[in-house]
Design an enzyme around this catalytic site. Structure first.
Site, mmCIF file in Angstrom:
data_model
loop_
_atom_site.group_PDB
_atom_site.id
_atom_site.type_symbol
_atom_site.label_atom_id
_atom_site.label_comp_id
_atom_site.label_asym_id
_atom_site.label_seq_id
_atom_site.Cartn_x
_atom_site.Cartn_y
_atom_site.Cartn_z
ATOM 1 N N PRO A 1 -1.516 -1.025 4.422
ATOM 2 C CA PRO A 1 -0.860 -0.317 3.309
ATOM 3 C C PRO A 1 -1.522 1.035 3.050
ATOM 4 O O PRO A 1 -2.740 1.132 3.038
ATOM 5 C CB PRO A 1 -1.077 -1.258 2.114
ATOM 6 C CG PRO A 1 -1.434 -2.581 2.716
ATOM 7 C CD PRO A 1 -2.096 -2.287 4.014
ATOM 8 N N GLU A 2 -0.708 2.046 2.896
ATOM 9 C CA GLU A 2 -1.221 3.369 2.543
ATOM 10 C C GLU A 2 -0.858 3.667 1.084
ATOM 11 O O GLU A 2 -0.296 2.819 0.392
ATOM 12 C CB GLU A 2 -0.658 4.431 3.501
ATOM 13 C CG GLU A 2 -1.156 4.215 4.935
ATOM 14 C CD GLU A 2 -0.894 5.409 5.848
ATOM 15 O OE1 GLU A 2 -0.641 6.522 5.346
ATOM 16 O OE2 GLU A 2 -0.941 5.219 7.077
#
Ligand SMILES: [Zn+2]
Length: 271
Positions: free
Chosen positions: A2-3
Site C-alpha cells: 500500500p502506498e
C-alpha cells in the site's frame, strides 16, 4: 505494498465506521508483526473512545482519548470492518472489538506491518518524526524539491521515494509521476531544472489525487470484502506496462533495475 493513496483511502473508508465508537476489547492472535504488538495495548485501549483518524505518510493514526494507535500496513496488511461474529481466517492477527457489534480486523500474511501505541504526539514518535513533507500539502512545491536537490547526485526516482524528502511515495507513483513529467528515472537530481521540478511536483500531486479519487469509488474493497490491499491499476499509465506502447510516442516502454526495484520508462520521452 500500500502506498499513500491506499492509506488515505483506507482512512477515509474507515472513518465513518470508527469515529465516536468505543473499543471494548482487543484480541491479538499473533503479536509478531514487524515489531511485537505492545502487551499494554489491552489496558490502554479498554473502553476508550475513538476520536479521529488521520494519516502521516503511509502511517494511519487512530486517535483515542488516552493516546494514539500507529498502524502501518507493511507489504500485505489490510484493515476491515466486520460484524462481531465474523470468524477469523488465517493471517487475521488482530481484532479490535467495538461496542456497536462490529470489529476492526487486521490481516497481514507477511507480517511486515506494525501496530504501535503512543501517549505522546504521534508526530514526535521515532518512526514518524523524520518523515518529509506531505506531497499533497501546498508547501510541497518544485522550489522545495529543487532546494533539497542542491549538491545531491542521487537518481531522481530514489530521491522522490526517500521518505525524508517527501512522504509516502513508493515505486508505483514515482514511476507514474516521472513518466508524466518526462524525466528519466536515473537522472541525477542536481541536473534537473526548477521548471522540471515544478512539472514533477504537479505530476506527483495529479497521480496521487487520481488514485485517491479512484479509491473512493472502490471503498467497499477495503471495508467489507476479503481485505486484499487495493491497487488502483486501472489508473496506471507506465507502471506494469513494460513492453506495451508508450501513450505519448507509441514506442514500447522499457524496464530497468534501479535501487533493486524494476522501473518502467520510455526511452524516447523521458530525458
Ligand atoms: Zn514515449
Amino acid at each position: 505494498m500500500p502506498e499513500l493513496p491506499e492509506v488515505e483511502t483506507i482512512k477515509n473508508g474507515l472513518t465513518p465506521h470508527l469515529e465516536n465508537t468505543i473499543i471494548q476489547q482487543i484480541i491479538v492472535r499473533e503479536p509478531r508483526l514487524r515489531w511485537p504488538i505492545p502487551t499494554i495495548l489491552q489496558s490502554c485501549l479498554n473502553h476508550q473512545k475513538i476520536i479521529q483518524l488521520s494519516r502521516r505518510g503511509k502511517y494511519l493514526f487512530i486517535h483515542l482519548n488516552t493516546g494514539t494507535l500507529i498502524i502501518h500496513l507493511g507489504m500485505s496488511g489490510s484493515l476491515r470492518i466486520l460484524t462481531a461474529e465474523s470468524d477469523p481466517k488465517p493471517h487475521d492477527h488482530v481484532d479490535f472489538i467495538l461496542t456497536n457489534q462490529t470489529l476492526l480486523r487486521y490481516r497481514d500474511p507477511r507480517r511486515f506491518g506494525a501496530i504501535l501505541w503512543t501517549e505522546d504526539d504521534p508526530n514526535v514518535h521515532p518512526l514518524i518524526k523524520d518523515i518529509g513533507m506531505e506531497p499533497l500539502d501546498d508547501t510541497f512545491t518544485g522550489d522545495y524539491l529543487h532546494q533539497q536537490a542542491f549538491s545531491r547526485h542521487a537518481p531522481i526516482k530514489s530521491f522522490i521515494m526517500n521518505s525524508k524528502i517527501v512522504a509516502g511515495i513508493g515505486t508505483i507513483y514515482a514511476t507514474e509521476a516521472l513518466y508524466l513529467a518526462k524525466i528519466h528515472p536515473t537522472k541525477p537530481v542536481n541536473l534537473i531544472t526548477l521548471s522540471q521540478y515544478t512539472q514533477l511536483v504537479a505530476s506527483i500531486k495529479l497521480v496521487l489525487t487520481k488514485a485517491i479519487t479512484a479509491g473512493g469509488t472502490s471503498l467497499k474493497d477495503f471495508v467489507n470484502s476479503e481485505g486484499k490491499p487495493g491497487y488502483f491499476s486501472q489508473q496506471l499509465t507506465a507502471y506494469g506496462r513494460s513492453g506495451l506502447p508508450c501513450l505519448f510516442c507509441g514506442n514500447p516502454l522499457q524496464t530497468m533495475t534501479l535501487g533493486q526495484r524494476s522501473t518502467v520508462f520510455c526511452q524516447q520521452c523521458q530525458e
